[in-house]
Design a protein around this motif. Structure first.
Motif, mmCIF file in Angstrom:
data_model
loop_
_atom_site.group_PDB
_atom_site.id
_atom_site.type_symbol
_atom_site.label_atom_id
_atom_site.label_comp_id
_atom_site.label_asym_id
_atom_site.label_seq_id
_atom_site.Cartn_x
_atom_site.Cartn_y
_atom_site.Cartn_z
ATOM 1 N N ALA A 18 0.834 -1.191 0.000
ATOM 2 C CA ALA A 18 0.000 0.000 0.000
ATOM 3 C C ALA A 18 0.872 1.245 0.000
ATOM 4 N N LYS A 19 0.371 2.304 -0.608
ATOM 5 C CA LYS A 19 1.094 3.570 -0.592
ATOM 6 C C LYS A 19 1.329 4.000 0.844
ATOM 7 N N TRP A 20 2.536 4.443 1.129
ATOM 8 C CA TRP A 20 3.014 4.912 2.436
ATOM 9 C C TRP A 20 3.278 3.772 3.425
ATOM 10 N N SER A 21 3.105 2.509 3.000
ATOM 11 C CA SER A 21 3.451 1.410 3.914
ATOM 12 C C SER A 21 4.952 1.406 4.162
ATOM 13 N N ILE A 22 5.359 0.868 5.303
ATOM 14 C CA ILE A 22 6.768 0.924 5.702
ATOM 15 C C ILE A 22 7.579 -0.103 4.917
ATOM 16 N N ASP A 23 8.600 0.377 4.236
ATOM 17 C CA ASP A 23 9.458 -0.480 3.414
ATOM 18 C C ASP A 23 10.655 -0.989 4.196
ATOM 19 N N HIS A 24 11.327 -0.111 4.930
ATOM 20 C CA HIS A 24 12.479 -0.529 5.733
ATOM 21 C C HIS A 24 12.751 0.495 6.836
ATOM 22 N N THR A 25 13.537 0.068 7.781
ATOM 23 C CA THR A 25 14.067 0.963 8.807
ATOM 24 C C THR A 25 15.583 0.906 8.731
ATOM 25 N N MET A 26 16.217 2.071 8.706
ATOM 26 C CA MET A 26 17.674 2.121 8.608
ATOM 27 C C MET A 26 18.296 2.392 9.965
ATOM 28 N N ILE A 27 19.307 1.584 10.303
ATOM 29 C CA ILE A 27 20.112 1.831 11.498
ATOM 30 C C ILE A 27 21.580 1.858 11.074
ATOM 31 N N ARG A 28 22.377 2.601 11.812
ATOM 32 C CA ARG A 28 23.810 2.681 11.518
ATOM 33 C C ARG A 28 24.571 1.741 12.448
ATOM 34 N N VAL A 29 25.581 1.079 11.896
ATOM 35 C CA VAL A 29 26.343 0.102 12.670
ATOM 36 C C VAL A 29 27.828 0.398 12.550
ATOM 37 N N GLU A 30 28.563 0.115 13.616
ATOM 38 C CA GLU A 30 30.000 0.363 13.645
ATOM 39 C C GLU A 30 30.799 -0.834 13.131
ATOM 40 N N ASP A 31 30.226 -2.039 13.236
ATOM 41 C CA ASP A 31 30.884 -3.258 12.758
ATOM 42 C C ASP A 31 29.870 -4.003 11.903
ATOM 43 N N VAL A 32 29.971 -3.837 10.596
ATOM 44 C CA VAL A 32 28.944 -4.399 9.717
ATOM 45 C C VAL A 32 29.033 -5.914 9.639
ATOM 46 N N ASP A 33 30.226 -6.480 9.749
ATOM 47 C CA ASP A 33 30.340 -7.940 9.734
ATOM 48 C C ASP A 33 29.607 -8.540 10.932
ATOM 49 N N GLU A 34 29.793 -7.923 12.086
ATOM 50 C CA GLU A 34 29.119 -8.395 13.288
ATOM 51 C C GLU A 34 27.610 -8.214 13.156
ATOM 52 N N ALA A 35 27.172 -7.088 12.606
ATOM 53 C CA ALA A 35 25.750 -6.812 12.462
ATOM 54 C C ALA A 35 25.081 -7.803 11.509
ATOM 55 N N ILE A 36 25.711 -8.049 10.369
ATOM 56 C CA ILE A 36 25.145 -9.020 9.427
ATOM 57 C C ILE A 36 25.099 -10.403 10.057
ATOM 58 N N GLY A 37 26.160 -10.766 10.764
ATOM 59 C CA GLY A 37 26.182 -12.060 11.440
ATOM 60 C C GLY A 37 25.091 -12.176 12.484
ATOM 61 N N PHE A 38 24.836 -11.090 13.200
ATOM 62 C CA PHE A 38 23.787 -11.091 14.220
ATOM 63 C C PHE A 38 22.432 -11.413 13.600
ATOM 64 N N TRP A 39 22.046 -10.671 12.562
ATOM 65 C CA TRP A 39 20.721 -10.868 11.968
ATOM 66 C C TRP A 39 20.629 -12.203 11.243
ATOM 67 N N THR A 40 21.750 -12.682 10.724
ATOM 68 C CA THR A 40 21.746 -13.970 10.034
ATOM 69 C C THR A 40 21.611 -15.115 11.024
ATOM 70 N N ARG A 41 22.428 -15.099 12.061
ATOM 71 C CA ARG A 41 22.441 -16.226 12.998
ATOM 72 C C ARG A 41 21.266 -16.200 13.961
ATOM 73 N N LYS A 42 20.970 -15.060 14.538
ATOM 74 C CA LYS A 42 19.925 -15.004 15.561
ATOM 75 C C LYS A 42 18.524 -15.104 14.964
ATOM 76 N N PHE A 43 18.285 -14.368 13.852
ATOM 77 C CA PHE A 43 16.922 -14.251 13.334
ATOM 78 C C PHE A 43 16.725 -14.891 11.958
ATOM 79 N N GLU A 44 17.773 -15.541 11.418
ATOM 80 C CA GLU A 44 17.697 -16.238 10.134
ATOM 81 C C GLU A 44 17.327 -15.279 8.996
ATOM 82 N N TYR A 45 17.925 -14.096 9.017
ATOM 83 C CA TYR A 45 17.721 -13.136 7.935
ATOM 84 C C TYR A 45 18.681 -13.436 6.792
ATOM 85 N N GLU A 46 18.326 -12.891 5.617
ATOM 86 C CA GLU A 46 19.167 -13.028 4.437
ATOM 87 C C GLU A 46 19.231 -11.690 3.717
#
Length: 263
Positions: free
Chosen positions: A130-158
């Motif tokens: 729908a128009k104006w529906s939420i597409d994404h939320t952006m957060i800033r990270v200091e260690d992107v390898d750790e951040a990607i690993g967190f979402w991949t391992r803990k929550f099974e994101y891709e």
């Protein structure tokens, strides 16, 4: 589906002003409200909210409160049809919305405005949802390898997309098998080694669980930080944190419930 984003919580200084802004300019409607002695929470979102779509939660703490935005949270992004970026932006300008970055300054790929409390809102071109529906939320990270690993391992994101430039990189992630209507998280990594301040104007991200306790047990097995366990929250929800300190709520969601707030 466990792991999909349910809502993003932000704190507002004037609840009625914020409700008026979102209902007037983004055509959101109130989905649910929780009145406590010291605060009020209101879920809002598009009228046609997909069952894997995300809502916005406005939190108003009673009294005279002010908040710091910090810079560890970036923005929420809302969708408009591919051919409506400029016209949607022009409409917001005519309605008196605060401009931040117009489409031309963004290569006519997106634009930015701000809500009454200064939260940044990106307008992105999408043909789904729908128009104006939420597409994404952006957060800033200091260690992107750790951040990607967190979402991949803990929550099974891709990964669902990425953008790498000379000075920064953006990585978009969702749960495996999530609908195109589901909200993504955008991890922004700046190459210059800067650090970030969380502030307190942004509250948390929330993910859904088919069963709160089973899902929390899985997160425990994956060594996720136990910030507030289900037992700490009357077995209604729970909270963890990512490596950068962004809070993540876990809750069950049944759209047929009389109230959208756990009780």
């Amino acid at each position: 589906m466990s792991g999909t984003f349910d809502h993003v919580m932000i704190r507002v200084e004037d609840l009625e002003e914020s409700l008026d802004w979102y209902t007037t300019h983004l055509n959101y409607e109130e989905k649910g409200r929780w009145e406590a002695d010291t605060f009020t929470n209101v879920y809002i979102g598009p009228e046609e909210l997909h069952d894997e779509g995300a809502m916005l939660e406005l939190t108003y703490n009673h009294g005279d409160n002010s908040y710091e935005l910090g810079n560890a949270w970036g923005h929420i992004a809302v969708r408009v049809p591919e051919d409506e970026l400029q016209s949607s932006y022009d409409q917001l300008m005519e309605e008196g919305v605060e401009d931040y970055r117009d489409p031309e300054s963004c290569g006519n790929r997106y634009a930015f405005v701000k809500d009454p409390d200064g939260h940044e809102i990106e307008i992105v071109k999408r043909d789904q949802g729908a128009k104006w529906s939420i597409d994404h939320t952006m957060i800033r990270v200091e260690d992107v390898d750790e951040a990607i690993g967190f979402w991949t391992r803990k929550f099974e994101y891709e990964h669902t997309g990425r953008w790498e430039s000379d000075t920064f990189a953006n990585y978009f992630m969702k749960p495996e098998g999530a609908s195109e209507h589901a909200m993504a998280i955008e991890l922004t990594y700046n190459y210059d080694g800067r650090t970030y301040d969380l502030g307190d104007a942004w509250g948390h991200l929330a993910v859904r669980a088919d069963d709160l306790h089973d899902y929390w047990e899985t997160l425990e097995t994956r060594e996720t930080e136990q910030y507030r366990t289900p037992a700490d929250c009357d077995d209604l929800y729970a909270f963890t944190k990512d490596p950068e300190g962004h809070e993540i709520e876990v809750l069950e969601r049944d759209w047929s419930d009389e109230s959208l707030f756990p009780a």
